[in-house]
Design an enzyme around this catalytic site. Structure first.
Site, short mmCIF file in Angstrom:
data_model
loop_
_atom_site.label_atom_id
_atom_site.label_comp_id
_atom_site.label_asym_id
_atom_site.label_seq_id
_atom_site.Cartn_x
_atom_site.Cartn_y
_atom_site.Cartn_z
N ASP A 17 0.84 -1.20 0.00
CA ASP A 17 0.00 0.00 0.00
C ASP A 17 0.87 1.25 0.00
O ASP A 17 1.96 1.26 0.57
CB ASP A 17 -0.90 -0.02 1.25
N HIS A 34 3.10 3.27 -9.00
CA HIS A 34 2.93 1.83 -9.22
C HIS A 34 4.18 1.22 -9.86
O HIS A 34 4.57 0.10 -9.54
CB HIS A 34 1.70 1.57 -10.10
N ASN A 65 -10.34 -2.68 -6.33
CA ASN A 65 -9.56 -1.81 -7.24
C ASN A 65 -10.22 -1.62 -8.60
O ASN A 65 -9.89 -0.68 -9.34
CB ASN A 65 -8.13 -2.37 -7.44
C1 FPP Z 1 -1.78 0.24 -3.46
O1 FPP Z 1 -1.30 1.58 -3.53
C2 FPP Z 1 -1.26 -0.55 -4.55
C3 FPP Z 1 -2.00 -1.05 -5.58
C4 FPP Z 1 -3.45 -0.83 -5.69
C5 FPP Z 1 -1.41 -1.81 -6.69
C6 FPP Z 1 -0.21 -2.61 -6.35
C7 FPP Z 1 0.60 -2.74 -7.57
C8 FPP Z 1 1.95 -2.73 -7.61
C9 FPP Z 1 2.81 -2.72 -6.44
C10 FPP Z 1 2.67 -2.70 -8.91
C11 FPP Z 1 2.40 -3.82 -9.81
C12 FPP Z 1 2.43 -5.15 -9.18
C13 FPP Z 1 3.05 -6.20 -9.73
C14 FPP Z 1 2.93 -7.54 -9.11
C15 FPP Z 1 3.86 -6.04 -10.93
P1 FPP Z 1 -2.38 2.74 -3.67
O2 FPP Z 1 -2.46 3.11 -5.11
O3 FPP Z 1 -3.66 2.34 -3.03
O4 FPP Z 1 -1.67 3.88 -2.84
P2 FPP Z 1 -2.37 5.03 -2.01
O5 FPP Z 1 -3.16 4.38 -0.91
O6 FPP Z 1 -1.22 5.82 -1.50
O7 FPP Z 1 -3.22 5.79 -2.98
#
Ligand code: FPP
Length: 238
Positions: A17, A34, A65
């Site tokens: 996260d 990301h 998501n």
């Molecule tokens: C949460 O951060 C993360 C995600 C919704 C996506 C996770 C994806 C990756 C780490 C990259 C791709 C993964 C792979 C396996 C290649 P958020 O966007 O919710 O962050 P925030 O809470 O700060 O907005």
């Protein structure tokens, strides 16, 4: 051979996260966050290999998501395909098996095809297992499992009394994967957000303020060291 950890840690699961906040703080677009998150994935897979952790499950895209703006979803799907292309050699070199959990039917066909090719290619690998939770929600998984069992009953292949916690687990997406020993969540949030609710019954939880793109091997070691000091009683007396 890796020196085994004093307290067995076979399965680590991570709620990655904070990508968005990481990007925001730098004046970058969310996709940059990301992208940096995908680098942290690479480091974590490597860290697990070095620490002798066999299973690593990553919450890469939750059922919830799907409600994000279409552009971000598209970019995340693209990033996932890019990750599969770029990391293919590493998985092959280190003989790491790739598995997925979640409702893949909702993913774009091209993403699904790349995933199933990578899963198929690695099916004989035995050095480690990387599980990507994609389009994953734990409640949805539990309902899918209940439906599967209900079908068995309807078709006369099982009786309601046959249902036990053990055989119910066999109907979950995680069949064959041991329950997580440790769950890490980054970015200071302290909740499970519909992640492995059944499987996490006895998992140890570890939270950090660090945003996922900044998560590295040093912090992984810190979490593992903390886990080593925990007493796991499974409801029994110490
Ligand atoms: C949460 O951060 C993360 C995600 C919704 C996506 C996770 C994806 C990756 C780490 C990259 C791709 C993964 C792979 C396996 C290649 P958020 O966007 O919710 O962050 P925030 O809470 O700060 O907005």
């Amino acid at each position: 051979m890796k020196k085994p950890l004093p307290k067995p840690l076979r399965h680590l699961a991570v709620i990655m996260d904070g990508n968005g906040r990481w990007a925001e703080r730098r004046g970058l677009s969310r996709i940059e966050g990301h992208r940096a998150g995908a680098e942290a994935v690479r480091r974590t897979v490597e860290g697990c290999r070095e620490l002798g952790i066999t299973y690593l499950t990553l919450y890469a895209f939750s059922d919830e998501n799907w409600q994000r703006p279409a552009e971000e979803v598209k970019q995340l799907m693209h990033l996932l395909r890019q990750f599969l292309r770029r990391r293919r050699q590493d998985l092959h070199k280190h003989r790491i098996r790739l598995l997925t959990i979640g409702d893949l039917s909702r993913l774009p066909k091209a993403t699904r095809d790349d995933l199933s090719a990578a899963v198929e290619e690695s099916r004989e690998y035995e050095n480690g297992v990387l599980v990507l939770a994609l389009s994953y929600g734990s409640r949805q998984e539990i309902v899918r499992a209940a439906r599967r069992f209900a079908h068995e009953v309807a078709e006369g292949r099982a009786a309601p009394e046959d249902l036990t916690t053990e055989n119910f687990a066999h109907h979950l997406d995680t069949v064959g994967i041991p329950d997580p020993d440790l769950i890490i969540r980054t970015s200071g949030e302290m909740r499970l957000s519909n992640f492995l609710l059944w499987q996490a019954s006895y998992a140890e939880l570890w939270f950090t303020e660090t945003l996922w793109p900044d998560f590295g091997q040093e912090e992984l070691r810190k979490a593992v060291a903390d886990f080593q000091g925990r007493e796991r009683r499974y409801g029994r007396r110490g």
